[in-house]
Design an enzyme around this catalytic site. Structure first.
Site, PDB file in Angstrom:
ATOM      1  N   GLY A  13       0.813  -1.218   0.000  1.00  0.00           N
ATOM      2  CA  GLY A  13       0.000   0.000   0.000  1.00  0.00           C
ATOM      3  C   GLY A  13       0.844   1.265   0.000  1.00  0.00           C
ATOM      4  O   GLY A  13       2.009   1.267   0.409  1.00  0.00           O
ATOM      5  N   ARG A  17      -3.068   8.098   3.925  1.00  0.00           N
ATOM      6  CA  ARG A  17      -3.236   9.042   5.037  1.00  0.00           C
ATOM      7  C   ARG A  17      -1.915   9.573   5.593  1.00  0.00           C
ATOM      8  O   ARG A  17      -1.905  10.484   6.412  1.00  0.00           O
ATOM      9  CB  ARG A  17      -4.069   8.385   6.152  1.00  0.00           C
ATOM     10  N   GLY A  87      -6.871  -4.833  -2.260  1.00  0.00           N
ATOM     11  CA  GLY A  87      -7.255  -5.327  -0.943  1.00  0.00           C
ATOM     12  C   GLY A  87      -6.268  -6.322  -0.363  1.00  0.00           C
ATOM     13  O   GLY A  87      -5.429  -6.884  -1.066  1.00  0.00           O
ATOM     14  N   GLY A 149     -11.561  -4.038  12.030  1.00  0.00           N
ATOM     15  CA  GLY A 149     -12.530  -5.106  11.825  1.00  0.00           C
ATOM     16  C   GLY A 149     -13.061  -5.597  13.171  1.00  0.00           C
ATOM     17  O   GLY A 149     -12.318  -5.706  14.136  1.00  0.00           O
ATOM     18  N   ARG A 343      33.457  13.933  11.825  1.00  0.00           N
ATOM     19  CA  ARG A 343      32.620  13.841  10.629  1.00  0.00           C
ATOM     20  C   ARG A 343      32.438  12.389  10.191  1.00  0.00           C
ATOM     21  O   ARG A 343      31.348  11.970   9.903  1.00  0.00           O
ATOM     22  CB  ARG A 343      33.233  14.681   9.512  1.00  0.00           C
TER      23      ARG A 343
HETATM   24  C1  UD1 Z   1      -6.965  -4.077   8.075  1.00  0.00           C
HETATM   25  C2  UD1 Z   1      -8.002  -5.170   8.332  1.00  0.00           C
HETATM   26  C3  UD1 Z   1      -8.824  -4.807   9.550  1.00  0.00           C
HETATM   27  C4  UD1 Z   1      -7.929  -4.599  10.724  1.00  0.00           C
HETATM   28  C5  UD1 Z   1      -6.848  -3.548  10.411  1.00  0.00           C
HETATM   29  C6  UD1 Z   1      -5.864  -3.497  11.538  1.00  0.00           C
HETATM   30  C7  UD1 Z   1      -8.554  -6.043   6.125  1.00  0.00           C
HETATM   31  C8  UD1 Z   1      -9.567  -6.074   5.043  1.00  0.00           C
HETATM   32  N1  UD1 Z   1      -8.851  -5.292   7.175  1.00  0.00           N
HETATM   33  O1  UD1 Z   1      -7.707  -2.913   7.720  1.00  0.00           O
HETATM   34  O2  UD1 Z   1      -9.758  -5.841   9.835  1.00  0.00           O
HETATM   35  O3  UD1 Z   1      -8.696  -4.189  11.837  1.00  0.00           O
HETATM   36  O4  UD1 Z   1      -6.143  -3.890   9.221  1.00  0.00           O
HETATM   37  O5  UD1 Z   1      -4.890  -2.521  11.289  1.00  0.00           O
HETATM   38  O6  UD1 Z   1      -7.540  -6.715   6.016  1.00  0.00           O
HETATM   39  N2  UD1 Z   1      -2.096  -3.837   1.717  1.00  0.00           N
HETATM   40  C9  UD1 Z   1      -1.509  -4.395   0.592  1.00  0.00           C
HETATM   41  N3  UD1 Z   1      -2.254  -4.504  -0.537  1.00  0.00           N
HETATM   42  C10 UD1 Z   1      -3.543  -4.087  -0.602  1.00  0.00           C
HETATM   43  C11 UD1 Z   1      -4.121  -3.523   0.548  1.00  0.00           C
HETATM   44  C12 UD1 Z   1      -3.366  -3.406   1.695  1.00  0.00           C
HETATM   45  O7  UD1 Z   1      -0.346  -4.786   0.611  1.00  0.00           O
HETATM   46  O8  UD1 Z   1      -4.139  -4.231  -1.673  1.00  0.00           O
HETATM   47  C13 UD1 Z   1      -1.281  -3.699   2.922  1.00  0.00           C
HETATM   48  C14 UD1 Z   1      -1.083  -2.244   3.254  1.00  0.00           C
HETATM   49  O9  UD1 Z   1       0.166  -1.791   2.733  1.00  0.00           O
HETATM   50  C15 UD1 Z   1      -1.089  -2.219   4.779  1.00  0.00           C
HETATM   51  C16 UD1 Z   1      -1.873  -3.448   5.162  1.00  0.00           C
HETATM   52  O10 UD1 Z   1      -1.986  -4.248   4.005  1.00  0.00           O
HETATM   53  O11 UD1 Z   1       0.210  -2.324   5.319  1.00  0.00           O
HETATM   54  C17 UD1 Z   1      -3.234  -3.131   5.749  1.00  0.00           C
HETATM   55  O12 UD1 Z   1      -3.997  -2.439   4.789  1.00  0.00           O
HETATM   56  P1  UD1 Z   1      -4.983  -1.288   5.203  1.00  0.00           P
HETATM   57  O13 UD1 Z   1      -5.631  -0.804   3.978  1.00  0.00           O
HETATM   58  O14 UD1 Z   1      -4.296  -0.323   6.084  1.00  0.00           O
HETATM   59  O15 UD1 Z   1      -6.060  -2.140   6.027  1.00  0.00           O
HETATM   60  P2  UD1 Z   1      -7.043  -1.552   7.118  1.00  0.00           P
HETATM   61  O16 UD1 Z   1      -8.122  -0.814   6.431  1.00  0.00           O
HETATM   62  O17 UD1 Z   1      -6.269  -0.859   8.147  1.00  0.00           O
HETATM   63 CA    CA Z   2      -4.151  -0.084   8.458  1.00  0.00          CA
END
Ligand code: UD1
Ligand code: CA
Length: 460
Positions: A13, A17, A87, A149, A343
């Site tokens: 990701g 934010r 996702g 979640g 340095r």
């Molecule tokens: C996720 C969980 C949520 C949990 C929360 C805790 C899911 C659907 N939801 O939500 O239940 O309470 O974390 O912090 O998993 N990422 C990828 N590829 C993607 C999407 C995300 O690699 O396509 C990675 C992001 O870089 C990040 C992590 O997964 O490090 C979490 O993604 P994020 O979108 O922050 O999930 P939350 O909405 O926080």
């Molecule tokens: Ca998160």
């Protein structure tokens, strides 16, 4: 059971934010990016493979990941590209082919959770194996829950499913048991469940959090393990959360150091990376910053407003106020500063002292040698018991090359001497105040003047 362990970290990701041009996992806590913190923790599980899903700034994230581990552990890294972020479930799907090659169990978590401890992941694995589950997840409880979640259970308290906050009914939104995002999976069961994911939800994404429900539907056991310390599992989404997490980790490091016998006069204003080691009875005064691969011995004093980066300091040293010491070594019983600047690559042998307003670079001082006032030492190799007078300068740069200065044992360099390098001052020689030394000085000579001439032989 002790199945082989594999780890999968999601780090594709952008981290919208953070409002940054830089991928979220590259933001730093201490001198290391977030991805380095989680990888070091993952490595403590002694896994067979560490899969990392990368997407945004994949090259940079891969480089940061490789740089964060020793060579043997870095060989366990397997990068998987998620070109488009659809996702967390989609991210794991992208890794399916790679995961298929692995045997044992798979621990999955997110790359933005730098405070998680290996012992917490071990607790998750132990519960997974004890219950012979297809999936096990950590749960936490927070009154007034953040956008996490929700853990939905039946009337008997059995786990049913995770519902993302945006998909919650009002009743579900009120649930305070939450998913912090740490999972352990049986690999074949996970691979089968990933095929069932659909993006039919508020965000139109494939959710990893739907996997447990699909496993239950296939009559496979899913377990949970409750973790008391919710803050340890916080994911970082904003710069405010980054600063709060930095503060938490900083305090953990300071507590560890104090518990091992280091005095930290004011923990609130002291910044020490978690990689730093400090010996017993060393005193760290307020507003000191110590970074990187730094090791400080016992019975040292580090005074206020000094910044030390990658320094190795022996026992009984004093770093006085406002010093900047980088990539340097103090052998032991040295005094440096106030207002000294190393340095890079400065080495002091035992009991060598550096005073105020001295800048040094790529230079060595032998035992009991001193340079106490207003001096520049660049590319200088200085023997034992040498005294460098105030205002001395090694003129090491001729506009093209950096040239060496060698000062042999027992030399006294008079105040305001210019040493025009390359130049060597022989053992036991003395230079008069204001000398400009443009050629080698034979051992045992007194030189003076501009340019300096041998005046007499003072020693045989
Ligand atoms: C996720 C969980 C949520 C949990 C929360 C805790 C899911 C659907 N939801 O939500 O239940 O309470 O974390 O912090 O998993 N990422 C990828 N590829 C993607 C999407 C995300 O690699 O396509 C990675 C992001 O870089 C990040 C992590 O997964 O490090 C979490 O993604 P994020 O979108 O922050 O999930 P939350 O909405 O926080
Ligand atoms: Ca998160």
């Amino acid at each position: 059971m002790n199945s082989p362990i594999n780890v999968l970290i999601l780090a594709a990701g952008l981290g919208t934010r953070m409002k940054s041009d830089q991928a979220k996992v590259l933001h730093k806590i201490g001198s290391r990016p977030l991805i380095a913190h989680v990888l070091r923790t993952a490595a403590q599980l002694d896994p067979e493979n560490i899969f990392v899903v990368v997407g945004h700034q994949a090259d940079k994230v891969e480089q940061a990941a490789l740089a964060s581990l020793d060579a043997a552990t870095a060989e366990k890294l397997r990068f998987v590209l998620q070109a488009e972020q659809r996702g967390t479930g989609h991210a794991v799907k992208c890794a399916s082919e790679a995961i298929k090659q692995a045997s044992g169990l798979l621990v999955v978590f997110y790359g933005d959770t730098p405070a998680v401890k290996a012992e917490t992941l071990r607790k998750l694995i132990a519960e997974h194996e004890r219950g012979r589950h297809a999936a096990t997840l950590i749960t936490i409880r927070i009154e007034d829950p953040p956008a996490y979640g929700r853990i939905v259970r039946d009337a008997q308290g059995n786990f049913l499913k995770i519902v993302e906050e945006r998909d919650c009914s009002p009743d579900q939104r009120a649930i305070t048991e939450l998913n912090p995002g740490f999972y352990c999976f049986d690999i074949p069961a996970l691979l089968a469940a990933l095929k069932k994911l659909t993006p039919h939800n508020a965000q139109g994404e494939y959710y990893l959090t739907d996997v447990p429900q699909h496993l239950l539907e296939a009559d496979l056991p899913v377990g949970t393990v409750f973790h008391q310390d919710a803050g340890e599992l916080d994911g970082i989404n904003t710069r405010i959360e980054l600063a709060a997490m930095w503060k938490r980790l900083r305090r953990e490091t300071l507590d560890r150091l104090m518990a091992s016998g280091v005095t930290i006069v004011d923990p609130d204003s002291t910044y020490i990376d978690d990689s730093v080691e400090i010996g017993r009875d060393t005193v760290i005064h307020p507003q000191v910053v110590i970074e990187g691969d730094s090791r400080i011995g016992g019975n040292c004093e580090i005074h206020s407003w000094s910044r030390l980066v990658n320094v190795h300091i022996g026992d009984g040293c004093r770093v006085l106020n406002s010093c900047v010491l980088i990539n340097s070594r103090l052998a032991g019983r040295n005094s440096v500063g106030p207002f000294a600047h190393f340095r890079t690559e400065v080495e002091l042998a035992e009991e060598a002292n550096i005073g105020n307003f001295v800048e040094a670079k790529k230079s060595k001082l032998g035992r009991k040698s001193k340079s106490m006032h207003l001096t520049y030492l660049g590319d200088a190799t200085i023997g034992d018991r040498v005294n460098i007078g105030a205002g001395t300068i090694t003129c090491n740069y001729d506009g093209k090359n950096k040239n060496p200065t060698v000062i042999e044992d027992d030399v006294k360099i008079g105040s305001d001497t210019m040493l025009v390098a390359p130049v060597r001052v022989g053992q036991g020689s003395i230079s008069g105040a204001g000398s400009v030394i443009i050629k080698d000085v034979p051992p045992g000579s007194l030189v003076a003047g501009v340019p300096a001439q041998v005046k007499k032989k003072i020693k045989e």
